[in-house]
Design a protein around this motif. Structure first.
Motif, PDB file in Angstrom:
ATOM      1  N   UNK A 329      37.679  29.938  32.644  1.00 15.43           N
ATOM      2  CA  UNK A 329      38.171  28.575  32.369  1.00 15.43           C
ATOM      3  C   UNK A 329      39.442  28.614  31.527  1.00 15.43           C
ATOM      4  N   UNK A 330      40.443  27.859  31.944  1.00 17.53           N
ATOM      5  CA  UNK A 330      41.710  27.798  31.213  1.00 17.53           C
ATOM      6  C   UNK A 330      41.949  26.434  30.585  1.00 17.53           C
ATOM      7  N   UNK A 331      41.325  25.407  31.110  1.00 16.48           N
ATOM      8  CA  UNK A 331      41.503  24.057  30.613  1.00 16.48           C
ATOM      9  C   UNK A 331      40.532  23.140  31.316  1.00 16.48           C
ATOM     10  N   UNK A 332      40.488  21.877  30.958  1.00 17.21           N
ATOM     11  CA  UNK A 332      39.515  20.976  31.569  1.00 17.21           C
ATOM     12  C   UNK A 332      39.699  20.840  33.074  1.00 17.21           C
ATOM     13  N   UNK A 333      40.917  21.085  33.570  1.00 18.84           N
ATOM     14  CA  UNK A 333      41.174  21.000  35.003  1.00 18.84           C
ATOM     15  C   UNK A 333      41.998  22.198  35.473  1.00 18.84           C
ATOM     16  N   UNK A 334      41.672  23.364  34.945  1.00 18.08           N
ATOM     17  CA  UNK A 334      42.397  24.572  35.325  1.00 18.08           C
ATOM     18  C   UNK A 334      41.484  25.784  35.134  1.00 18.08           C
ATOM     19  N   UNK A 335      41.319  26.572  36.207  1.00 18.36           N
ATOM     20  CA  UNK A 335      40.390  27.697  36.199  1.00 18.36           C
ATOM     21  C   UNK A 335      40.998  28.878  36.945  1.00 18.36           C
ATOM     22  N   UNK A 336      40.954  30.042  36.307  1.00 15.37           N
ATOM     23  CA  UNK A 336      41.401  31.268  36.973  1.00 15.37           C
ATOM     24  C   UNK A 336      40.208  31.920  37.681  1.00 15.37           C
ATOM     25  N   UNK A 337      40.433  32.391  38.903  1.00  9.98           N
ATOM     26  CA  UNK A 337      39.425  33.160  39.637  1.00  9.98           C
ATOM     27  C   UNK A 337      40.005  34.542  39.917  1.00  9.98           C
ATOM     28  N   UNK A 338      39.355  35.559  39.384  1.00  8.79           N
ATOM     29  CA  UNK A 338      39.786  36.951  39.571  1.00  8.79           C
ATOM     30  C   UNK A 338      38.866  37.595  40.602  1.00  8.79           C
ATOM     31  N   UNK A 339      39.453  38.155  41.655  1.00  9.07           N
ATOM     32  CA  UNK A 339      38.696  38.831  42.704  1.00  9.07           C
ATOM     33  C   UNK A 339      39.089  40.305  42.715  1.00  9.07           C
ATOM     34  N   UNK A 340      38.090  41.183  42.742  1.00  6.65           N
ATOM     35  CA  UNK A 340      38.344  42.625  42.782  1.00  6.65           C
ATOM     36  C   UNK A 340      37.623  43.236  43.977  1.00  6.65           C
ATOM     37  N   UNK A 341      38.352  44.048  44.738  1.00  6.78           N
ATOM     38  CA  UNK A 341      37.782  44.782  45.859  1.00  6.78           C
ATOM     39  C   UNK A 341      37.609  46.231  45.427  1.00  6.78           C
ATOM     40  N   UNK A 342      36.376  46.729  45.479  1.00 10.31           N
ATOM     41  CA  UNK A 342      36.024  48.021  44.906  1.00 10.31           C
ATOM     42  C   UNK A 342      35.629  48.980  46.026  1.00 10.31           C
ATOM     43  N   UNK A 343      36.200  50.189  46.007  1.00  5.43           N
ATOM     44  CA  UNK A 343      35.898  51.213  47.009  1.00  5.43           C
ATOM     45  C   UNK A 343      35.560  52.531  46.312  1.00  5.43           C
ATOM     46  N   UNK A 344      35.161  53.526  47.097  1.00  6.75           N
ATOM     47  CA  UNK A 344      34.887  54.863  46.555  1.00  6.75           C
ATOM     48  C   UNK A 344      36.139  55.395  45.867  1.00  6.75           C
ATOM     49  N   UNK A 345      35.958  56.088  44.758  1.00  8.17           N
ATOM     50  CA  UNK A 345      37.112  56.537  43.979  1.00  8.17           C
ATOM     51  C   UNK A 345      37.983  57.530  44.733  1.00  8.17           C
ATOM     52  N   UNK A 346      37.398  58.223  45.722  1.00  7.54           N
ATOM     53  CA  UNK A 346      38.171  59.204  46.488  1.00  7.54           C
ATOM     54  C   UNK A 346      38.816  58.603  47.734  1.00  7.54           C
ATOM     55  N   UNK A 348      41.439  56.893  49.992  1.00  7.12           N
ATOM     56  CA  UNK A 348      42.900  56.910  49.907  1.00  7.12           C
ATOM     57  C   UNK A 348      43.464  55.717  50.672  1.00  7.12           C
ATOM     58  N   UNK A 349      44.277  54.921  49.975  1.00  2.84           N
ATOM     59  CA  UNK A 349      44.917  53.776  50.624  1.00  2.84           C
ATOM     60  C   UNK A 349      45.812  54.248  51.767  1.00  2.84           C
ATOM     61  N   UNK A 350      45.735  53.573  52.899  1.00  4.14           N
ATOM     62  CA  UNK A 350      46.530  53.938  54.058  1.00  4.14           C
ATOM     63  C   UNK A 350      45.901  55.004  54.909  1.00  4.14           C
ATOM     64  N   UNK A 351      44.875  55.660  54.378  1.00  2.00           N
ATOM     65  CA  UNK A 351      44.129  56.675  55.129  1.00  2.00           C
ATOM     66  C   UNK A 351      42.697  56.203  55.362  1.00  2.00           C
ATOM     67  N   UNK A 352      42.003  55.884  54.261  1.00  2.00           N
ATOM     68  CA  UNK A 352      40.605  55.442  54.347  1.00  2.00           C
ATOM     69  C   UNK A 352      40.476  53.926  54.412  1.00  2.00           C
ATOM     70  N   UNK A 353      41.448  53.223  53.899  1.00  6.99           N
ATOM     71  CA  UNK A 353      41.364  51.757  53.934  1.00  6.99           C
ATOM     72  C   UNK A 353      42.757  51.157  53.970  1.00  6.99           C
TER      73      UNK A 353
END
Length: 424
Positions: A329-346, A348-353
């Motif tokens: 919540x940032x204010x009475x009419x303002x809210x931040x939504x944080x989205x995180x996409x989580x994958x295996x630590x190994x 590799x971007x562009x190779x595995x996803x």
């Protein structure tokens, strides 16, 4: 003419007035207008809900090594979450000298916590070790450690509570540990994240999430894979859906993958539900988003592990990636939504996803939900607004949230809880 974001109410209610509003609200109906657009109610929400309840703030894999930290804000309270020799610990991000913020970046890695103002220096456990040479003979560094924030972790999730005496959450965390164990989130990473700001009250953001009444008309990308039924007890659930769940449950049981619906009051719940037949991930075509599965997962048809944690998070755990949503919540009419996409630590971007494929469905869904919440807010601001009825069939999740919010607010404010509802 652009719609104003100003509060449209007569006299702003104080804390006692807000308690009375909630005690006298009509059960099964949306909240009084002030609960959605009043600055004073927003401030009370921050005090009675966000400063007294456990909040999801991030993942342990985001701070994998000693000295890694992330920062978050709870209203006017900046917080640093750091990994030290003892594990994960949160502190008020406030120097004990003159109050400056210590960590000014969203994340980083440090050997010590050093205030940029006058270089007061703290160990990662919060102990003050340097305050210059001019503090006088009576000065004792041991009297000025950083102020700790209650911190708990489970299954790779980090929770904090700013209250002096936090509510009990251990039973939920034990189940969360069990349900997240297959994913081994300590050995995962955030592949990408987004932050959007919605011009809507935080409760409207949660309400929108707690029902799929709107899904058919608003979320074509999501419904390529998501089955909108909450679980097999959903009053709309069909026999075909229940049979699909039973077939998948046999596979999950064989692999020791938890899936049963568990709830902890109205605040926390988790359940594993299958995706549509033949779909393995929440991608635009239902195919996998990452070549590597998470943790010990072998079966790609894990559906979605749905986790709700009020007041600020919902989640979808799939075989190859997990998505977390965090409401700020940032204010009475303002809210931040944080989205995180989580994958295996190994992975590799562009190779595995591919990042675009990974995030396409929920980027679209988040944008659609933002538009819905903002239009909802604009209508609520009208002098014509009055609380309207929720559908007990399609919006029972919203009823549960609003009941939890009202009961929790009143109890935390020292008022009488609402276990006995007023007659309609």
């Amino acid at each position: 003419m652009e719609q104003s974001n100003t509060t449209v109410i007569g006299t702003a209610p104080g804390l006692a007035d807000t308690v009375q509003l909630l005690q006298q609200r009509r059960p099964g109906y949306s909240l009084p207008q002030a609960c959605y657009n009043s600055q004073s109610v927003f401030e009370a929400d921050m005090e009675q809900i966000f400063c007294k309840e456990w909040l999801y703030v991030g993942l342990t894999c985001e701070i994998p090594k000693t000295g890694n930290y992330i920062t978050v804000e709870v209203g006017n309270n900046p917080i640093t979450v750091v990994r030290n020799k003892e594990g994960v610990q949160a502190f008020h991000n406030v120097c004990r000298h003159r109050g400056s913020r210590l960590c000014t970046e969203k994340k980083g890695k440090v050997a010590k916590l050093v205030c940029p103002y006058h270089q007061w220096t703290y160990e990662l456990d919060g102990q003050l070790i340097y305050a210059g040479n001019d503090m006088g003979e009576q000065f004792n560094k041991g009297d000025f450690p950083l102020k700790k924030v209650h911190t708990k972790t489970a299954g790779g999730y980090i929770f904090i509570c700013l209250a002096d005496n936090p509510p009990d959450i251990d039973e939920f965390l034990a189940s969360l540990e069990l349900y997240l164990e297959p994913y081994d989130l300590e050995n995962a990473k955030v592949a990408v994240q987004s932050e959007i700001v919605e011009d809507a009250n935080w409760k409207l953001v949660i309400e929108n999430n707690r029902e799929c009444y709107h899904c058919n008309g608003s979320h074509p990308e999501l419904l390529n894979t998501l089955l909108e039924f909450d679980d097999t007890t959903d009053p709309r659930a069909t026999d075909a859906f229940k049979a699909h769940v039973a077939r998948m449950a046999e596979q999950w049981d064989a692999e020791n993958i938890p899936h049963e619906h568990v709830s902890f009051g109205l605040r926390n719940r988790m359940v594993r539900m299958p995706l549509a037949e033949g779909k393995v991930a929440m991608t635009i075509d239902g195919s996998n988003a990452c070549e590597k599965t998470l943790g010990r997962v072998k079966n790609r048809e894990l559906g979605s592990l749905r986790i709700l944690h009020l007041p600020n998070s919902w989640n979808h755990g799939q075989s190859d990636h997990l998505i977390t949503f965090q409401v700020v919540p940032l204010g009475p009419q303002k809210t931040k939504v944080i989205t995180k996409w989580v994958v295996h630590k190994d992975a590799v971007e562009g190779v595995d996803y591919d990042v675009e494929k990974l995030r396409l469905v929920w980027d679209a869904t988040n944008a659609q939900d933002r538009a819905l919440a903002e239009e909802n807010q604009r209508g609520i601001n009208s002098i014509a607004y009055e609380p309207g009825p929720y559908s007990p069939t399609y919006e029972f999740g919203v009823v549960n949230f609003v009941d939890w919010y009202a009961d929790t607010f009143v109890a935390n404010a020292g008022g009488q809880t609402l276990s006995v509802k007023l007659p309609e």
